[in-house]
Design an enzyme around this catalytic site. Structure first.
Site, PDB file in Angstrom:
ATOM      1  N   CYS A  76      -3.375  19.489  20.156  1.00 29.94           N
ATOM      2  CA  CYS A  76      -4.048  19.720  18.870  1.00 29.94           C
ATOM      3  C   CYS A  76      -3.140  20.632  18.043  1.00 29.94           C
ATOM      4  O   CYS A  76      -1.949  20.752  18.345  1.00 29.94           O
ATOM      5  CB  CYS A  76      -5.454  20.285  19.064  1.00 29.94           C
ATOM      6  SG  CYS A  76      -5.519  21.910  19.839  1.00 29.94           S
ATOM      7  N   ASN A 106      -3.902  24.766  19.863  1.00 28.15           N
ATOM      8  CA  ASN A 106      -4.070  24.847  21.329  1.00 28.15           C
ATOM      9  C   ASN A 106      -5.007  25.988  21.738  1.00 28.15           C
ATOM     10  O   ASN A 106      -4.868  26.566  22.822  1.00 28.15           O
ATOM     11  CB  ASN A 106      -2.716  24.966  22.057  1.00 28.15           C
ATOM     12  CG  ASN A 106      -2.778  24.734  23.565  1.00 28.15           C
ATOM     13  OD1 ASN A 106      -2.017  25.310  24.322  1.00 28.15           O
ATOM     14  ND2 ASN A 106      -3.669  23.893  24.016  1.00 28.15           N
ATOM     15  N   CYS A 141      -8.609  25.568  20.563  1.00 25.86           N
ATOM     16  CA  CYS A 141      -9.967  25.001  20.473  1.00 25.86           C
ATOM     17  C   CYS A 141     -10.045  23.622  21.143  1.00 25.86           C
ATOM     18  O   CYS A 141     -10.541  23.492  22.259  1.00 25.86           O
ATOM     19  CB  CYS A 141     -10.430  24.900  19.018  1.00 25.86           C
ATOM     20  SG  CYS A 141     -10.729  26.500  18.238  1.00 25.86           S
ATOM     21  N   ARG A 142      -9.555  22.585  20.468  1.00 29.23           N
ATOM     22  CA  ARG A 142      -9.830  21.223  20.936  1.00 29.23           C
ATOM     23  C   ARG A 142      -9.050  20.819  22.182  1.00 29.23           C
ATOM     24  O   ARG A 142      -9.635  20.277  23.129  1.00 29.23           O
ATOM     25  CB  ARG A 142      -9.557  20.217  19.803  1.00 29.23           C
ATOM     26  CG  ARG A 142     -10.508  20.372  18.639  1.00 29.23           C
ATOM     27  CD  ARG A 142     -10.007  19.645  17.409  1.00 29.23           C
ATOM     28  NE  ARG A 142      -8.755  20.230  16.925  1.00 29.23           N
ATOM     29  CZ  ARG A 142      -8.001  19.713  15.981  1.00 29.23           C
ATOM     30  NH1 ARG A 142      -8.355  18.568  15.420  1.00 29.23           N
ATOM     31  NH2 ARG A 142      -6.901  20.327  15.595  1.00 29.23           N
ATOM     32  N   SER A 143      -7.713  21.031  22.179  1.00 27.93           N
ATOM     33  CA  SER A 143      -6.955  20.503  23.324  1.00 27.93           C
ATOM     34  C   SER A 143      -7.206  21.260  24.632  1.00 27.93           C
ATOM     35  O   SER A 143      -7.269  20.613  25.680  1.00 27.93           O
ATOM     36  CB  SER A 143      -5.459  20.378  23.008  1.00 27.93           C
ATOM     37  OG  SER A 143      -4.859  21.624  22.750  1.00 27.93           O
ATOM     38  N   ASP A 162     -11.854  19.656  13.616  1.00 20.03           N
ATOM     39  CA  ASP A 162     -11.385  20.947  14.133  1.00 20.03           C
ATOM     40  C   ASP A 162     -12.482  22.002  13.983  1.00 20.03           C
ATOM     41  O   ASP A 162     -12.795  22.433  12.863  1.00 20.03           O
ATOM     42  CB  ASP A 162     -10.138  21.371  13.356  1.00 20.03           C
ATOM     43  CG  ASP A 162      -9.411  22.518  14.044  1.00 20.03           C
ATOM     44  OD1 ASP A 162     -10.069  23.236  14.832  1.00 20.03           O
ATOM     45  OD2 ASP A 162      -8.211  22.683  13.796  1.00 20.03           O
TER      46      ASP A 162
HETATM   47  P1  4NP Z   1      -7.242  23.724  17.389  1.00 15.60           P
HETATM   48  O1  4NP Z   1      -7.897  24.614  16.212  1.00 15.60           O
HETATM   49  O2  4NP Z   1      -6.103  22.949  16.764  1.00 15.60           O
HETATM   50  O3  4NP Z   1      -8.347  22.823  17.840  1.00 15.60           O
HETATM   51  O4  4NP Z   1      -6.785  24.704  18.444  1.00 15.60           O
HETATM   52  C1  4NP Z   1      -7.173  25.541  15.445  1.00 15.60           C
HETATM   53  C2  4NP Z   1      -7.062  26.842  15.873  1.00 15.60           C
HETATM   54  C3  4NP Z   1      -6.406  27.762  15.080  1.00 15.60           C
HETATM   55  C4  4NP Z   1      -5.881  27.384  13.862  1.00 15.60           C
HETATM   56  C5  4NP Z   1      -5.987  26.077  13.435  1.00 15.60           C
HETATM   57  C6  4NP Z   1      -6.633  25.148  14.242  1.00 15.60           C
HETATM   58  N1  4NP Z   1      -5.240  28.340  13.020  1.00 15.60           N
HETATM   59  O5  4NP Z   1      -4.982  28.012  11.838  1.00 15.60           O
HETATM   60  O6  4NP Z   1      -4.960  29.447  13.473  1.00 15.60           O
END
Ligand code: 4NP
Length: 154
Positions: free
Chosen positions: A9, A12, A14-16, A121
């Site tokens: 994702c 790294n 939340c989703r993955s 997300d």
């Molecule tokens: P992920 O979510 O891609 O599912 O881990 C996010 C976590 C943090 C951020 C963006 C997406 N960020 O902008 O810090």
């Protein structure tokens, strides 16, 4: 040889990592031996554990994400893993700069009944329970596909 799957994702956190932990728990329950990992296309959170609200939503459904740590995807991952599974089309576009597209699949392709084209997300939507439920459906479909592939090889 053990089949290797990398979930990717953006951050790294939340989703993955959730996809990794959910798929690991479901694979263990089915007796499927897999090597699973996750990584982000961005390096912002390298070394950090999954985002606390995501961990809490997952823990409420029995998944422990606490030991996972964020890392950034690298070119060597394209050699190490048999499949790279992304959460959205931005992840796929970002990976096109890292390695060949033929190993890359959208996670939601394994849950076509959901009608979702990507895993939204939750860092931005704040719907951690919804992301988890979709990830569980995608993981079930992915493991169905892994089992079907294994039957063909046998
Ligand atoms: P992920 O979510 O891609 O599912 O881990 C996010 C976590 C943090 C951020 C963006 C997406 N960020 O902008 O810090």
């Amino acid at each position: 040889m053990t089949y290797r799957i990398l979930f990717v994702c953006l951050g790294n956190i939340c989703r993955s990592p959730t996809a990794e932990a959910v798929t690991r728990a479901k694979a263990e329950a089915r007796g499927i031996d897999l090597v699973l990992d996750s990584a982000g296309t961005a390096g912002w959170h390298v070394g950090k554990p999954p985002y606390t609200p995501m961990q809490e939503a997952a823990r409420a459904k029995g998944y422990d994400l606490s030991a996972l740590r964020a890392r950034q995807v690298s070119t060597t991952d394209f050699g190490t893993f048999d499949r790279i599974i992304v959460m959205d089309s931005d992840n796929a576009a970002d990976l096109a700069a890292v390695g060949p597209a033929d190993k890359v699949t959208l996670f939601t392709e394994f849950a076509s009944q959901s009608g979702m084209e990507h895993v939204p997300d939750p860092y931005f939507t704040r719907d951690f329970d919804g992301a988890l439920a979709l990830i569980e459906a995608c993981a079930d479909g992915l493991l169905d596909s892994v089992e079907a592939d294994a039957r063909q090889v046998r």
